[in-house]
Design a protein around this motif. Structure first.
Motif, short mmCIF file in Angstrom:
data_model
loop_
_atom_site.label_atom_id
_atom_site.label_comp_id
_atom_site.label_asym_id
_atom_site.label_seq_id
_atom_site.Cartn_x
_atom_site.Cartn_y
_atom_site.Cartn_z
N ARG A 232 0.82 -1.22 0.00
CA ARG A 232 0.00 0.00 0.00
C ARG A 232 0.84 1.27 0.00
O ARG A 232 0.33 2.36 0.22
CB ARG A 232 -0.96 -0.02 1.20
CG ARG A 232 -2.03 -1.10 1.08
CD ARG A 232 -2.99 -1.13 2.26
NE ARG A 232 -2.39 -1.87 3.37
CZ ARG A 232 -2.04 -1.34 4.54
NH1 ARG A 232 -2.25 -0.08 4.80
NH2 ARG A 232 -1.49 -2.08 5.48
N ASP A 233 2.15 1.13 -0.27
CA ASP A 233 3.01 2.30 -0.36
C ASP A 233 2.83 2.91 -1.75
O ASP A 233 3.35 2.40 -2.73
CB ASP A 233 4.47 1.92 -0.14
CG ASP A 233 5.41 3.11 -0.12
OD1 ASP A 233 4.97 4.24 -0.46
OD2 ASP A 233 6.59 2.93 0.22
N ARG B 290 15.34 -9.40 -5.40
CA ARG B 290 14.37 -10.20 -4.64
C ARG B 290 13.49 -9.24 -3.85
O ARG B 290 13.96 -8.52 -2.97
CB ARG B 290 15.11 -11.12 -3.69
CG ARG B 290 14.18 -11.94 -2.82
CD ARG B 290 15.00 -12.99 -2.08
NE ARG B 290 14.10 -13.78 -1.30
CZ ARG B 290 14.02 -13.71 0.02
NH1 ARG B 290 14.79 -12.90 0.69
NH2 ARG B 290 13.17 -14.46 0.67
N VAL B 291 12.20 -9.21 -4.18
CA VAL B 291 11.25 -8.30 -3.54
C VAL B 291 10.16 -9.13 -2.87
O VAL B 291 9.51 -9.95 -3.52
CB VAL B 291 10.62 -7.33 -4.57
CG1 VAL B 291 9.63 -6.40 -3.88
CG2 VAL B 291 11.70 -6.54 -5.30
N LEU B 292 9.97 -8.91 -1.57
CA LEU B 292 8.88 -9.54 -0.83
C LEU B 292 7.84 -8.48 -0.53
O LEU B 292 8.19 -7.35 -0.17
CB LEU B 292 9.39 -10.15 0.48
CG LEU B 292 10.49 -11.20 0.37
CD1 LEU B 292 10.92 -11.65 1.76
CD2 LEU B 292 10.04 -12.38 -0.46
N ASN B 293 6.59 -8.82 -0.65
CA ASN B 293 5.51 -7.88 -0.34
C ASN B 293 5.04 -8.08 1.09
O ASN B 293 4.99 -9.20 1.58
CB ASN B 293 4.34 -8.09 -1.30
CG ASN B 293 4.67 -7.64 -2.70
OD1 ASN B 293 5.38 -6.65 -2.89
ND2 ASN B 293 4.16 -8.35 -3.69
N ALA B 294 4.67 -6.96 1.71
CA ALA B 294 4.09 -6.99 3.05
C ALA B 294 2.84 -6.11 3.02
O ALA B 294 2.78 -5.13 2.29
CB ALA B 294 5.07 -6.45 4.08
N ASP B 295 1.86 -6.48 3.82
CA ASP B 295 0.62 -5.70 3.90
C ASP B 295 0.89 -4.45 4.73
O ASP B 295 0.68 -4.43 5.94
CB ASP B 295 -0.49 -6.55 4.52
CG ASP B 295 -1.82 -5.81 4.57
OD1 ASP B 295 -2.01 -4.87 3.78
OD2 ASP B 295 -2.67 -6.18 5.41
N ALA B 296 1.41 -3.42 4.06
CA ALA B 296 1.81 -2.19 4.74
C ALA B 296 1.76 -1.04 3.76
O ALA B 296 1.74 -1.25 2.55
CB ALA B 296 3.23 -2.35 5.29
N GLY B 297 1.78 0.16 4.33
CA GLY B 297 2.01 1.35 3.53
C GLY B 297 3.51 1.58 3.49
O GLY B 297 4.29 0.63 3.42
N HIS B 298 3.91 2.85 3.58
CA HIS B 298 5.35 3.14 3.57
C HIS B 298 5.99 2.94 4.94
O HIS B 298 7.13 2.51 5.03
CB HIS B 298 5.59 4.58 3.08
CG HIS B 298 7.04 4.89 2.96
ND1 HIS B 298 7.83 4.34 1.96
CD2 HIS B 298 7.87 5.65 3.72
CE1 HIS B 298 9.07 4.77 2.10
NE2 HIS B 298 9.12 5.57 3.17
#
Length: 185
Positions: free
Chosen positions: A136-137, A155-163
């Protein structure tokens, strides 16, 4: 040797990042010349620039970059994104360094936005870098950044976060640093 060492995002305290040790890069009077050796260096946002400028040449280190300011943008685009970020997501008052430190924050920001993060990343083997992106960034490490990083083979991991740092990012960092991520060596 420390297991994990945190470099906080612009104008934030290390204590915002849980129980990790870190470098208070935004506080006036803090000595940042002696940075401890660590297995994992974890930088958030503009703290990544400081981390890479001071620790990027440590051969045995591994790096986690949380919502990096990539691709490089000019100062006016960054300023516009900071304004949008503070209006849209913001940083809770208790997470921001005290007002008396703001002159130092401004000086350090002025130096760090000139650090070429992309060049610094290229001096580190890709297998030693993990990037965590808040899905959500939409301010700094947005969808454009995601495409940019993945197309470069990062290597990019997604997290349920904004910035800003949150529990989802904290869980991802813990999973990586404790070796519970199947893609971490």
């Amino acid at each position: 040797m420390k297991k994990v060492l945190i470099f906080p995002g612009a104008g934030q305290y290390v204590r915002n990042y849980g129980s990790y040790d870190g470098v208070e890069i935004w506080l006036a009077g803090e000595d940042t010349a002696q940075i401890p050796v660590a297995e994992w260096y974890v930088g958030h946002s503009l703290g990544i620039s400081f981390m890479l400028a001071h620790c990027g040449n440590r051969p045995d280190a591994k790096f986690i970059l949380i919502n990096p300011l990539l691709p490089q943008r000019n100062v006016f685009r960054l300023l516009w994104r900071w304004i949008r970020f503070f209006i849209g997501e913001g940083i809770q008052k208790q997470k921001r360094v005290a007002f008396r430190h703001w002159p130092r924050v401004a000086r350090v920001i002025g130096r760090l936005i000139r650090v070429d993060v992309w060049e610094a990343i290229h001096n580190i083997p890709k297998e030693k870098i993990t990037i965590i992106r808040g899905t959500r960034d939409s301010y700094f490490c947005d969808a454009e950044s995601d495409v940019f990083l993945r197309s470069a083979g990062m290597r990019v991991l997604n997290a349920d976060a904004g910035h800003d740092w949150n529990e989802a990012i904290a869980r991802t960092v813990t999973r990586i640093t404790e070796g519970r991520d199947e893609n971490v060596s």
